[in-house]
Design an enzyme around this catalytic site. Structure first.
Site, short mmCIF file in Angstrom:
data_model
loop_
_atom_site.label_atom_id
_atom_site.label_comp_id
_atom_site.label_asym_id
_atom_site.label_seq_id
_atom_site.Cartn_x
_atom_site.Cartn_y
_atom_site.Cartn_z
N SER A 18 -16.12 14.96 -11.50
CA SER A 18 -14.95 15.52 -10.78
C SER A 18 -15.30 15.62 -9.31
O SER A 18 -16.27 16.52 -8.82
CB SER A 18 -14.35 16.75 -11.34
OG SER A 18 -13.38 17.25 -10.66
N SER B 170 -12.52 17.30 -7.37
CA SER B 170 -11.47 18.15 -7.18
C SER B 170 -11.71 19.26 -6.42
O SER B 170 -11.09 19.87 -5.44
CB SER B 170 -10.59 18.61 -8.51
OG SER B 170 -10.11 17.36 -9.08
N THR C 72 -6.88 18.10 -16.50
CA THR C 72 -7.27 16.51 -16.87
C THR C 72 -7.76 16.35 -18.23
O THR C 72 -7.65 17.22 -19.02
CB THR C 72 -8.27 16.21 -15.76
OG1 THR C 72 -8.70 14.78 -15.80
CG2 THR C 72 -9.83 16.96 -16.37
N LYS D 281 -3.85 16.99 -21.00
CA LYS D 281 -2.61 16.94 -20.28
C LYS D 281 -1.49 16.88 -20.90
O LYS D 281 -0.45 17.24 -20.69
CB LYS D 281 -2.57 15.43 -19.46
CG LYS D 281 -3.51 15.42 -18.52
CD LYS D 281 -3.56 14.04 -17.52
CE LYS D 281 -4.48 14.04 -16.19
NZ LYS D 281 -4.19 13.03 -15.34
N ASN E 288 -0.35 17.80 -15.24
CA ASN E 288 -1.51 17.76 -14.72
C ASN E 288 -1.67 19.08 -13.70
O ASN E 288 -2.71 19.39 -13.09
CB ASN E 288 -1.87 16.74 -14.15
CG ASN E 288 -1.12 16.69 -12.46
OD1 ASN E 288 0.03 16.78 -12.44
ND2 ASN E 288 -1.97 16.10 -11.63
N ASP F 19 0.43 13.89 -10.64
CA ASP F 19 -0.29 12.54 -10.85
C ASP F 19 0.95 11.49 -10.56
O ASP F 19 0.68 10.42 -10.20
CB ASP F 19 -0.53 12.28 -12.10
CG ASP F 19 -1.94 12.93 -12.25
OD1 ASP F 19 -2.86 13.21 -11.61
OD2 ASP F 19 -2.36 13.04 -13.70
N TYR G 281 -11.88 7.17 -9.99
CA TYR G 281 -12.36 7.63 -8.59
C TYR G 281 -13.96 7.77 -8.39
O TYR G 281 -14.32 7.88 -7.35
CB TYR G 281 -11.77 8.60 -7.77
CG TYR G 281 -11.88 9.89 -8.59
CD1 TYR G 281 -12.87 10.81 -8.48
CD2 TYR G 281 -10.80 10.36 -9.50
CE1 TYR G 281 -12.96 11.89 -9.20
CE2 TYR G 281 -10.82 11.49 -10.25
CZ TYR G 281 -11.99 12.34 -10.16
OH TYR G 281 -12.18 13.54 -10.89
N GLY H 184 -9.13 4.94 -7.63
CA GLY H 184 -8.13 6.12 -7.98
C GLY H 184 -8.23 7.17 -6.77
O GLY H 184 -7.63 8.38 -6.94
#
Length: 410
Positions: free
Chosen positions: A13, A15, A52, A56, A77, A92, A196, A217
């Site tokens: 991740s 994030s 995630t 979800k 999400n 999302d 991503y 992504g």
């Protein structure tokens, strides 16, 4: 209050970096096994969380309220704790829509194939409908949950124009995976991969090699995170926030890979660049020596060049798996396309182009230990360097001048 990302495995991740760049709250990664999900959500000891894989859909029974969008999609999400009541939303949707629009992938009137059957595939179905797709078809290997198998979809829709991957195929640490062979879909115009990490999946590489529009992504991740942060804080961020964060994160996560002839200055300039940018330096030749326990001339002498090249490919695959480094490669690293593909998954390749008359033979380079060998190598390899490179820097003048050129092109 706690803010963070909830998932089962979060080693891939980005994030935390995105949310903490917004500077409104601290953000953490919350890894939970399925058996602990109920206790965490029942305790409600958080201000806001993102959700995630694989939760979800699993979180929905614990929520007090869903946004109309999340309710229609059937996937959440983003959860906000509003005075003890849990509100679920789906940012999302906005993130994927922003990615497709930014990439110039028009869906109106098109056939869209969506690989995967999880929560993100439901989001992709909703986005396809919102953007006017003629049809959107979910795919899975087994054909479960009403999805078509890949075999059936390729037979039924060979002219499909858009493919959206929502499966984890190709996600770190399994960087080689792809959900489908693109040759089976000759009508494709664009490919969007919600993965991503790595920055460029094999699927995106294959699509671009065919001349298709293709994006990973990362922009979706950033755009949805900004939307989630607005829900967490009640604050509206400026329209350019997602674009700024995207470029900053991409630059931070991308490897800077130096390619070029033996003696072009890759190791020397790599060290300077590493110090200047505060990034770790990885030298592929040094890693080969460490792995083999032999010098490069000894490897060539005892085992030959094919053995060296195989070892080089293994080292490059490992160095390329993660980002944020400066990588100095050996002069022949880009001779194999598999090495170029691996380096480009998380890297930008910079060709250090030193004039051939300034390349000096040395004994530690078996293929470049004589002037005649250097001239032959330069003639053979120069077009290969140009084809592999994303950036081109002329190595002339002082080391400091070349370093400044490098920084400018980056």
């Amino acid at each position: 209050m706690i803010y963070g990302l909830l998932g089962e495995k979060l080693g891939h991740s980005f994030s935390r970096e995105i949310h903490e760049r917004l500077g409104r709250y601290s953000y953490r990664l919350i890894e939970l096994p399925p058996a602990e999900l109920e206790a965490f959500l029942t305790a409600r000891d958080f201000g806001g969380i993102n959700v995630t894989i694989p939760y979800k859909q699993a979180v929905i029974p614990y929520l007090d309220e869903l946004s109309p969008r999340a309710g229609a999609i059937g996937a959440v999400n983003t959860i906000v704790n509003r005075n003890g009541r849990l509100y679920g939303d789906n940012t999302d949707f906005g993130g994927l829509k922003a990615l497709l629009e930014r990439a110039g992938m028009a869906l109106r009137g098109k056939t869209v194939l969506i690989a995967g059957t999880g929560g993100t595939s439901s989001t992709a179905m909703a986005v396809a409908e919102d953007l006017g797709a003629a049809r959107a078809v979910r795919l899975s290997r087994s054909g479960r949950e009403g999805a078509m198998t890949y075999e059936a979809a390729c037979a039924a829709y060979p002219g499909a124009e858009i493919l959206i991957n929502t499966t984890p195929a190709g996600m770190y640490p399994d960087l080689e995976g792809t959900p489908i062979e693109l040759d089976r879909l000759p009508g494709l115009e664009g490919v969007a991969d919600v993965i991503y990490n790595p920055l460029t999946t094999r699927l995106v590489q294959q699509a671009r090699a065919r001349g298709l529009r293709a994006e990973n992504g990362l922009y979706m991740l950033v755009a949805q995170a900004v939307l989630a942060a607005e829900l967490f804080t009640g604050e509206r961020f400026s329209p350019g926030t997602a674009e700024q964060l995207f470029h900053a994160l991409q630059a931070e996560k991308q490897n800077i890979v130096l390619i070029g002839m033996p003696g072009s200055g890759k190791t020397t300039l790599g060290k300077r660049l590493s110090e200047k940018l505060g990034r770790p330096l990885a030298d592929s030749d040094a890693e080969i020596v460490r792995a083999a326990g032999l010098s490069i001339p000894e490897i060539f002498r005892d085992y030959g060049e094919p053995y060296f090249r195989d070892l080089e490919s293994r080292v490059i695959r490992e160095l390329s798996r993660t980002g944020g480094k400066v990588i100095a490669t050996g002069g022949g690293a880009v001779l194999r396309q598999e090495n170029v593909d691996a380096l480009k998954q998380n890297g930008v390749l910079v060709f250090l182009d030193r004039p051939v008359e300034q390349l000096t033979p040395t004994g530690d380079r078996p293929l470049a230990d004589e002037t005649e060998k250097i001239l032959h190598l330069h003639t053979a390899r120069y077009p290969i360097y140009l084809a592999a490179a994303d950036r081109h820097v002329s190595v002339a003048g002082t080391e400091e001048e070349t370093l400044r050129k490098l920084l400018r092109v980056l």
